[in-house]
Design a protein around this motif. Sequence first.
Motif, PDB file in Angstrom:
ATOM      1  N   ASP A  27       7.461  45.492  34.726  1.00 34.79           N
ATOM      2  CA  ASP A  27       6.667  44.492  33.986  1.00 34.79           C
ATOM      3  C   ASP A  27       5.687  45.178  33.042  1.00 34.79           C
ATOM      4  N   TRP A  28       5.006  46.191  33.572  1.00 34.57           N
ATOM      5  CA  TRP A  28       4.025  46.901  32.733  1.00 34.57           C
ATOM      6  C   TRP A  28       4.705  47.510  31.509  1.00 34.57           C
ATOM      7  N   ASP A  29       5.843  48.183  31.765  1.00 31.32           N
ATOM      8  CA  ASP A  29       6.546  48.835  30.650  1.00 31.32           C
ATOM      9  C   ASP A  29       6.960  47.808  29.588  1.00 31.32           C
ATOM     10  N   ARG A  30       7.516  46.671  30.054  1.00 31.07           N
ATOM     11  CA  ARG A  30       7.971  45.651  29.093  1.00 31.07           C
ATOM     12  C   ARG A  30       6.812  45.149  28.239  1.00 31.07           C
ATOM     13  N   MET A  31       5.667  44.911  28.867  1.00 32.75           N
ATOM     14  CA  MET A  31       4.518  44.394  28.097  1.00 32.75           C
ATOM     15  C   MET A  31       3.991  45.436  27.114  1.00 32.75           C
ATOM     16  N   ILE A  32       3.832  46.667  27.605  1.00 30.52           N
ATOM     17  CA  ILE A  32       3.287  47.715  26.718  1.00 30.52           C
ATOM     18  C   ILE A  32       4.279  48.008  25.591  1.00 30.52           C
ATOM     19  N   ASP A  33       5.564  48.097  25.952  1.00 31.45           N
ATOM     20  CA  ASP A  33       6.579  48.439  24.946  1.00 31.45           C
ATOM     21  C   ASP A  33       6.708  47.352  23.879  1.00 31.45           C
ATOM     22  N   THR A  34       6.573  46.092  24.281  1.00 32.35           N
ATOM     23  CA  THR A  34       6.742  44.996  23.314  1.00 32.35           C
ATOM     24  C   THR A  34       5.443  44.737  22.552  1.00 32.35           C
ATOM     25  N   ASN A  35       4.364  44.489  23.306  1.00 32.24           N
ATOM     26  CA  ASN A  35       3.131  43.986  22.683  1.00 32.24           C
ATOM     27  C   ASN A  35       2.397  45.064  21.884  1.00 32.24           C
ATOM     28  N   VAL A  36       2.529  46.314  22.314  1.00 30.73           N
ATOM     29  CA  VAL A  36       1.791  47.385  21.621  1.00 30.73           C
ATOM     30  C   VAL A  36       2.751  48.242  20.782  1.00 30.73           C
ATOM     31  N   LYS A  37       3.753  48.847  21.456  1.00 31.97           N
ATOM     32  CA  LYS A  37       4.612  49.765  20.707  1.00 31.97           C
ATOM     33  C   LYS A  37       5.482  49.007  19.710  1.00 31.97           C
ATOM     34  N   GLY A  38       5.991  47.846  20.110  1.00 29.12           N
ATOM     35  CA  GLY A  38       6.829  47.044  19.201  1.00 29.12           C
ATOM     36  C   GLY A  38       6.051  46.636  17.962  1.00 29.12           C
ATOM     37  N   LEU A  39       4.814  46.209  18.188  1.00 31.76           N
ATOM     38  CA  LEU A  39       3.958  45.807  17.052  1.00 31.76           C
ATOM     39  C   LEU A  39       3.727  46.993  16.106  1.00 31.76           C
ATOM     40  N   LEU A  40       3.533  48.174  16.710  1.00 33.44           N
ATOM     41  CA  LEU A  40       3.339  49.370  15.879  1.00 33.44           C
ATOM     42  C   LEU A  40       4.604  49.715  15.102  1.00 33.44           C
ATOM     43  N   TYR A  41       5.751  49.640  15.797  1.00 29.68           N
ATOM     44  CA  TYR A  41       7.017  50.035  15.158  1.00 29.68           C
ATOM     45  C   TYR A  41       7.317  49.157  13.935  1.00 29.68           C
ATOM     46  N   ILE A  42       7.137  47.845  14.116  1.00 31.34           N
ATOM     47  CA  ILE A  42       7.474  46.949  13.000  1.00 31.34           C
ATOM     48  C   ILE A  42       6.453  47.118  11.875  1.00 31.34           C
ATOM     49  N   THR A  43       5.191  47.344  12.246  1.00 37.24           N
ATOM     50  CA  THR A  43       4.157  47.519  11.218  1.00 37.24           C
ATOM     51  C   THR A  43       4.424  48.782  10.398  1.00 37.24           C
TER      52      THR A  43
END
Length: 253
Positions: free
Chosen positions: A104-120
């Motif tokens: 759960d932690w990985d999914r949230m961090i990977d999506t909400n933080v890293k995903g946001l960074l990647y697309i930005t």
Amino acid sequence: MRTVLITGASSGIGAACAETLAAENYRLLLCARREDRLEALKLNILRKYPTCEIHIIVLDVRHYDDTASAIENLPETWKNIDVLINNAGLSQGLDPIQDGDIGDWDRMIDTNVKGLLYITKSVSPLLKKSKTPHIINIGSIAGKEVYPNGNVYCATKHAVDALNKAMRIDLLPFGIKVTAVNPGMVETEFSEVRFKGDIDKAKRVYTGLIPLNGFDIAEIISFVLSRPAHVNINDLLVMPTAQASGTIINRNS
Ligand code: NDP
Ligand code: 8X3
């Protein structure tokens, strides 16, 4: 005509943004993992706004290479992006930190933080070429305060709060507006995802109050996007009238 890329467009706030901005003549780049949902949304929007231009990007924002190549390989006519709405995100579980699930932690961090960074990172070079560039980051009341068992989800939204401020600084020389929209309780699929498909538990989150809905947030985003060129709304917190904080809620309203 402005072009907007919306992540997490297959549901909730993102889908409402797509429909609201279609009505305002935006060209839509709709991004999420569930292609069938994006296709259904596209058809629905085209029924209402037959001339709306829509392009679908099936993408898991957790993977940088896929994200970068999806943006790089957009047809040339879709590379003139003016607005990025960083909306894709989720909560998984609501457990005390000592009982938290690592997945759960990985999914949230990977999506909400890293995903946001990647697309930005992938979209910023295109935004720099726009005459009206704007990034909207969907944060949360969970990025402004911490509530019991919210631990990692709250941490990811605090990170979004920090990144919103950081983007505002780093992208200032390019005239890119950056805005955080931080909602309280919005009835979408959010709680179903948090409680892993337990629909009754998800429904109970909104029992006894009138929560916000996706269109409430989409209308605010439309307002934020329609300010004159010299005006930027940096940070906006919006909650149902029945909610005073992450945990103080009037359930008899
Ligand atoms: P929904 O569950 O209805 O929508 C979430 C969207 O995010 C879906 O379109 C989903 O699409 C997409 N998404 C999730 N993971 C990924 C991924 N790895 N790659 C690409 N897309 C992904 O919830 P909301 O509309 O409520 O949530 C939108 C945003 O609003 C989130 O960032 C959430 O944290 C935030 N928020 C929500 C609040 C609420 O009370 N609902 C309050 C405050 C903030 P798919 O599954 O098809 O990939
Ligand atoms: C979603 C709203 O209250 O569950 O970000 O944190 S809350």
